[in-house]
Design a protein around this motif. Structure first.
Motif, PDB file in Angstrom:
ATOM      1  N   GLY A  36      32.739  46.844  50.180  1.00  0.00           N
ATOM      2  CA  GLY A  36      32.186  46.062  49.081  1.00  0.00           C
ATOM      3  C   GLY A  36      33.003  44.831  48.725  1.00  0.00           C
ATOM      4  O   GLY A  36      32.716  44.163  47.750  1.00  0.00           O
ATOM      5  N   THR A  37      34.020  44.529  49.525  1.00  0.00           N
ATOM      6  CA  THR A  37      34.822  43.343  49.265  1.00  0.00           C
ATOM      7  C   THR A  37      34.337  42.193  50.142  1.00  0.00           C
ATOM      8  O   THR A  37      33.720  42.402  51.177  1.00  0.00           O
ATOM      9  CB  THR A  37      36.311  43.595  49.549  1.00  0.00           C
ATOM     10  N   ASN A  38      34.631  40.996  49.709  1.00  0.00           N
ATOM     11  CA  ASN A  38      34.299  39.793  50.462  1.00  0.00           C
ATOM     12  C   ASN A  38      35.567  38.994  50.664  1.00  0.00           C
ATOM     13  O   ASN A  38      36.347  38.831  49.735  1.00  0.00           O
ATOM     14  CB  ASN A  38      33.320  38.903  49.688  1.00  0.00           C
ATOM     15  N   ASP A  49      33.063  34.676  39.941  1.00  0.00           N
ATOM     16  CA  ASP A  49      33.629  35.470  41.030  1.00  0.00           C
ATOM     17  C   ASP A  49      34.803  36.287  40.506  1.00  0.00           C
ATOM     18  O   ASP A  49      35.662  35.765  39.788  1.00  0.00           O
ATOM     19  CB  ASP A  49      34.124  34.584  42.174  1.00  0.00           C
ATOM     20  N   CYS A  50      34.845  37.564  40.869  1.00  0.00           N
ATOM     21  CA  CYS A  50      35.961  38.441  40.500  1.00  0.00           C
ATOM     22  C   CYS A  50      36.855  38.616  41.711  1.00  0.00           C
ATOM     23  O   CYS A  50      36.379  38.864  42.817  1.00  0.00           O
ATOM     24  CB  CYS A  50      35.428  39.771  39.987  1.00  0.00           C
ATOM     25  N   THR A  66      37.173  38.887  47.070  1.00  0.00           N
ATOM     26  CA  THR A  66      36.310  38.958  45.898  1.00  0.00           C
ATOM     27  C   THR A  66      35.532  40.262  45.942  1.00  0.00           C
ATOM     28  O   THR A  66      35.283  40.817  47.016  1.00  0.00           O
ATOM     29  CB  THR A  66      35.335  37.763  45.821  1.00  0.00           C
ATOM     30  N   VAL A  67      35.192  40.761  44.752  1.00  0.00           N
ATOM     31  CA  VAL A  67      34.455  42.021  44.617  1.00  0.00           C
ATOM     32  C   VAL A  67      33.409  41.852  43.528  1.00  0.00           C
ATOM     33  O   VAL A  67      33.468  40.906  42.734  1.00  0.00           O
ATOM     34  CB  VAL A  67      35.391  43.197  44.245  1.00  0.00           C
ATOM     35  N   ALA A  68      32.490  42.810  43.459  1.00  0.00           N
ATOM     36  CA  ALA A  68      31.575  42.858  42.317  1.00  0.00           C
ATOM     37  C   ALA A  68      32.434  43.073  41.074  1.00  0.00           C
ATOM     38  O   ALA A  68      33.446  43.779  41.121  1.00  0.00           O
ATOM     39  CB  ALA A  68      30.579  43.998  42.491  1.00  0.00           C
ATOM     40  N   CYS A  69      32.058  42.484  39.970  1.00  0.00           N
ATOM     41  CA  CYS A  69      32.904  42.541  38.777  1.00  0.00           C
ATOM     42  C   CYS A  69      32.992  43.926  38.151  1.00  0.00           C
ATOM     43  O   CYS A  69      33.869  44.163  37.321  1.00  0.00           O
ATOM     44  CB  CYS A  69      32.440  41.512  37.751  1.00  0.00           C
ATOM     45  N   ASP A  70      32.144  44.868  38.566  1.00  0.00           N
ATOM     46  CA  ASP A  70      32.279  46.241  38.063  1.00  0.00           C
ATOM     47  C   ASP A  70      33.250  47.063  38.911  1.00  0.00           C
ATOM     48  O   ASP A  70      33.518  48.220  38.615  1.00  0.00           O
ATOM     49  CB  ASP A  70      30.926  46.938  37.938  1.00  0.00           C
ATOM     50  N   GLU A  76      39.208  36.632  37.289  1.00  0.00           N
ATOM     51  CA  GLU A  76      37.814  36.200  37.333  1.00  0.00           C
ATOM     52  C   GLU A  76      37.782  34.688  37.152  1.00  0.00           C
ATOM     53  O   GLU A  76      38.425  34.145  36.243  1.00  0.00           O
ATOM     54  CB  GLU A  76      37.026  36.882  36.214  1.00  0.00           C
ATOM     55  N   SER A 155      33.097  42.251  34.060  1.00  0.00           N
ATOM     56  CA  SER A 155      33.245  40.818  33.855  1.00  0.00           C
ATOM     57  C   SER A 155      33.744  40.593  32.423  1.00  0.00           C
ATOM     58  O   SER A 155      33.396  41.332  31.501  1.00  0.00           O
ATOM     59  CB  SER A 155      31.901  40.124  34.035  1.00  0.00           C
TER      60      SER A 155
END
Length: 161
Positions: A36-38, A49-50, A66-70, A76, A155
């Protein structure tokens, strides 16, 4: 190849972190990991972006995670300020850029987080264009919100923290 200098500034105090040069590749955008990371190139960061800080401190990086903020993260992106100092032809120097970023990032903090920086339990940091990046057209300051060590799991946009 452009470079960015990262500097961390806590509320109205002196420089806390050492400068970190971030090597930025021009080609490509982001690629997705199975977890789930970018891997996102610094010049491709966008507001919201987190970002997960690297496990190992490195003088130069080609990208950030970067990851989803959850998902757990440390920073951020809350503002991108193009044409720092009106983009003079020559790099204005780290001190001038840091002074500019201190002001502009503090000014834009409340608009994203929902509380004045001086009243927040969060901190700001930023990425500054290096001399090399500046000569290649990178005159953008990237403002990031962070903590003193705990991980964020949501976030901070509109959080009032």
């Amino acid at each position: 190849m452009g470079r960015r200098t990262a500097t961390r500034r806590p509320r109205a105090t002196a420089l806390v972190g050492a400068a970190l040069l971030t090597n930025v590749a021009v080609a490509g955008c982001a690629w997705f990991g199975d977890d789930g990371t970018n891997a996102t190139q610094v010049l491709d960061l966008a507001v919201g972006d987190c970002v997960v800080t690297p496990d190992d401190v490195q003088a130069e990086l080609t990208d950030v995670t970067t990851v989803a903020c959850d998902a757990p993260h440390q920073m951020e992106v809350y503002a991108l300020v193009p044409d720092a100092l009106d983009g003079p032809e020559a790099h204005p120097g780290v001190d001038a850029l840091a002074a500019f970023a201190d002001g502009v990032c503090a000014e834009r903090f409340a608009g994203y987080v929902g509380v004045d920086y001086r009243d927040s339990d969060l901190f700001l940091t930023y990425l500054l264009p290096s001399a090399r990046g500046w000569s290649e057209g990178d005159t953008t300051v990237t403002c990031l919100v962070t903590t003193t060590g705990e991980q964020l799991i949501a976030s901070v946009a509109g959080s009032g923290r």
